[in-house]
Design an enzyme around this catalytic site. Sequence first.
Site, short mmCIF file in Angstrom:
data_model
loop_
_atom_site.label_atom_id
_atom_site.label_comp_id
_atom_site.label_asym_id
_atom_site.label_seq_id
_atom_site.Cartn_x
_atom_site.Cartn_y
_atom_site.Cartn_z
CE LYS A 172 47.42 27.67 71.90
NZ LYS A 172 47.35 26.27 72.32
CD GLU A 247 62.24 26.92 66.05
OE1 GLU A 247 62.15 26.45 64.90
OE2 GLU A 247 62.27 26.22 67.08
CB CYS A 281 62.33 22.53 65.31
SG CYS A 281 63.08 23.13 66.81
CD GLU A 377 60.12 20.24 61.04
OE1 GLU A 377 59.04 20.86 60.96
OE2 GLU A 377 61.05 20.59 61.78
P1 NAD Z 1 50.85 23.79 65.00
O1 NAD Z 1 51.60 24.84 64.29
O2 NAD Z 1 49.48 23.45 64.53
O3 NAD Z 1 50.70 24.14 66.55
C1 NAD Z 1 51.66 24.89 67.27
C2 NAD Z 1 50.96 25.81 68.24
O4 NAD Z 1 50.13 26.72 67.49
C3 NAD Z 1 50.02 25.11 69.22
O5 NAD Z 1 50.07 25.75 70.47
C4 NAD Z 1 48.65 25.31 68.60
O6 NAD Z 1 47.61 25.28 69.53
C5 NAD Z 1 48.80 26.69 68.01
N1 NAD Z 1 47.88 26.97 66.91
C6 NAD Z 1 47.30 26.10 66.04
N2 NAD Z 1 46.48 26.76 65.20
C7 NAD Z 1 46.56 28.06 65.51
C8 NAD Z 1 45.99 29.24 64.96
N3 NAD Z 1 45.12 29.20 63.95
N4 NAD Z 1 46.31 30.43 65.51
C9 NAD Z 1 47.18 30.49 66.53
N5 NAD Z 1 47.75 29.42 67.09
C10 NAD Z 1 47.45 28.21 66.58
O7 NAD Z 1 51.76 22.53 64.99
P2 NAD Z 1 51.34 21.04 65.36
O8 NAD Z 1 50.00 20.64 64.87
O9 NAD Z 1 51.54 21.00 66.80
O10 NAD Z 1 52.40 20.26 64.50
C11 NAD Z 1 52.29 20.18 63.08
C12 NAD Z 1 53.65 20.19 62.44
O11 NAD Z 1 54.36 21.35 62.85
C13 NAD Z 1 54.57 19.07 62.84
O12 NAD Z 1 54.39 17.93 62.11
C14 NAD Z 1 55.92 19.67 62.62
O13 NAD Z 1 56.36 19.51 61.30
C15 NAD Z 1 55.72 21.10 62.91
N6 NAD Z 1 56.21 21.43 64.25
C16 NAD Z 1 57.33 22.19 64.33
C17 NAD Z 1 57.82 22.51 65.57
C18 NAD Z 1 59.04 23.33 65.72
O14 NAD Z 1 59.63 23.35 66.78
N7 NAD Z 1 59.44 24.05 64.72
C19 NAD Z 1 57.21 22.04 66.72
C20 NAD Z 1 56.06 21.28 66.60
C21 NAD Z 1 55.57 21.00 65.36
#
Ligand code: NAD
Length: 476
Positions: A172, A247, A281, A377
């Site tokens: 996903k 990660e 990240c 972050e």
């Molecule tokens: P997120 O953790 O909300 O989303 C990441 C993934 O998880 C997406 O595919 C999303 O659809 C999925 N997801 C969301 N809620 C879920 C749930 N309840 N169960 C399972 N999957 C779920 O991250 P975001 O909203 O995309 O970004 C928010 C913050 O996360 C950013 O500001 C940043 O600090 C951090 N981030 C980190 C990385 C990294 O590479 N470590 C990448 C993107 C964002």
Amino acid sequence: MSRAQNYINGKWVDGSLGTLDMINPSYGSKAGEIARSGKEDVDAAVKAARTAFEGDWGKTDAASRGRLLYNVAQLLEKHVDELAELESKDTGKPMKQARTDATLIARYFEFYAGAADKLHGDSIPFMNGYTVYSQRVPLGVTGHIIPWNYPLQMTGRTLAPALAAGNATVFKPAEDACLAVVCAFELIAEAGFPAGAVNLVTGLGEEAGAALANHPGIDHMAFTGSPEVGKLVMKNSADHIRPVLLELGGKSPQVVFNDADLDAAMPVIVNAIIQNAGQTCSAGSRLVIQKEIHDDVVDELIKRFNNINVGPADTDPDIGPIINKKQLKRVEQFVARAEEDGAAILAQAQKPEGKGYFYPPTLMGRVNNDSFIAQNEVFGPVLTVIPFEDEADAIRIANDVEYGLIAAVWTRDNGRAHRVADAITAGQVYINGYGAGGGVELPFGGMKKSGFGREKGFEALYDVTTVKTTIVNHGS
Ligand code: NAD
């Protein structure tokens, strides 16, 4: 081409909850549509993967798996331009970066194509009359959830090793950006995998994501994204007693000593925070710099930051927009809070006109390492400068965050370079260089709250396999 459908059991099918619009962050306009999926779609994908794992895919030998992955790599390479264009439109990446990412997804499949038949076990000395051997065996059905910042690269990074090792996968991508990923799946679908070996389900985190993370039919979950969701995914994995790879980002230091080659360091330091508009990240977000050179380096950085060209992705700027309005607001709030905490904006590039979600690269001084901006972050192009006195102080500051993803040490003193690299708690440490997320061959992943498990390199194969030991009593 990118279609608003899922790829399940070897077929393109509509999402059970309709479709979702994708937004082009350079202009705030519609970029395309994806399928909106929920529990029903995820159930179908997991069921298909299980059937494949217990059937044709499970019987596919390692060399044949490698050949299939190589087919994917070649198909992706042929379509780099199309993939890059979609990735740029969908994420706001400048075309140059999008092209790199499109090339790298192919490279991931190529690397793990070669690795598939080299993952061997051991023969273990035991008592007389016994022969004992261990094998690396796949875990079964692996679930994969990725964020929006590097959709193409992360697709290759998470899927290629899992498939090389013989797992059946349910994937996903993020709802904010996955048009290029769907296009990549059009090509994966052509490569010749048995039905169900590789499945794509798109949609919202709280719908498709939660359904996948909660699914009892998954044997391993790989998650990249925010710490908040990472914790949820880990709790779900605990409920089902299965391994999880997390990660979760970083607050990576670039430690620069007095004797560093500043001509070499300066462009790398700037790029490490502006690449992908800081939404990386492993962005080098804390510049930890020795007091004696602090002012000269800051003067040079001010010139460089003021000249960074920000604009819509298709105008080939140095940096494009932030992914969406919510993230843009988050970056703005971080900088406002840092100013309230006593930090100062030393330089800020020009913000372009238009409806895009732009945040200009920002250099912040007078930053205390205990402050909110130095500890959390930002996920935007904001570099904080933190001075240090001596080697011990540099190590203390570098380690004084909850994260431990990557780091860099800049010095011409070899002994010091290795001492400091050894003392920093991080999954990767560069000496006189920095590659945010770079290197398909290099094991990558966090220490401390950055998460655990390793992706990339041969190491990734150990995370998606387990060891099975066979003890043969043949009599002495
Ligand atoms: P997120 O953790 O909300 O989303 C990441 C993934 O998880 C997406 O595919 C999303 O659809 C999925 N997801 C969301 N809620 C879920 C749930 N309840 N169960 C399972 N999957 C779920 O991250 P975001 O909203 O995309 O970004 C928010 C913050 O996360 C950013 O500001 C940043 O600090 C951090 N981030 C980190 C990385 C990294 O590479 N470590 C990448 C993107 C964002």
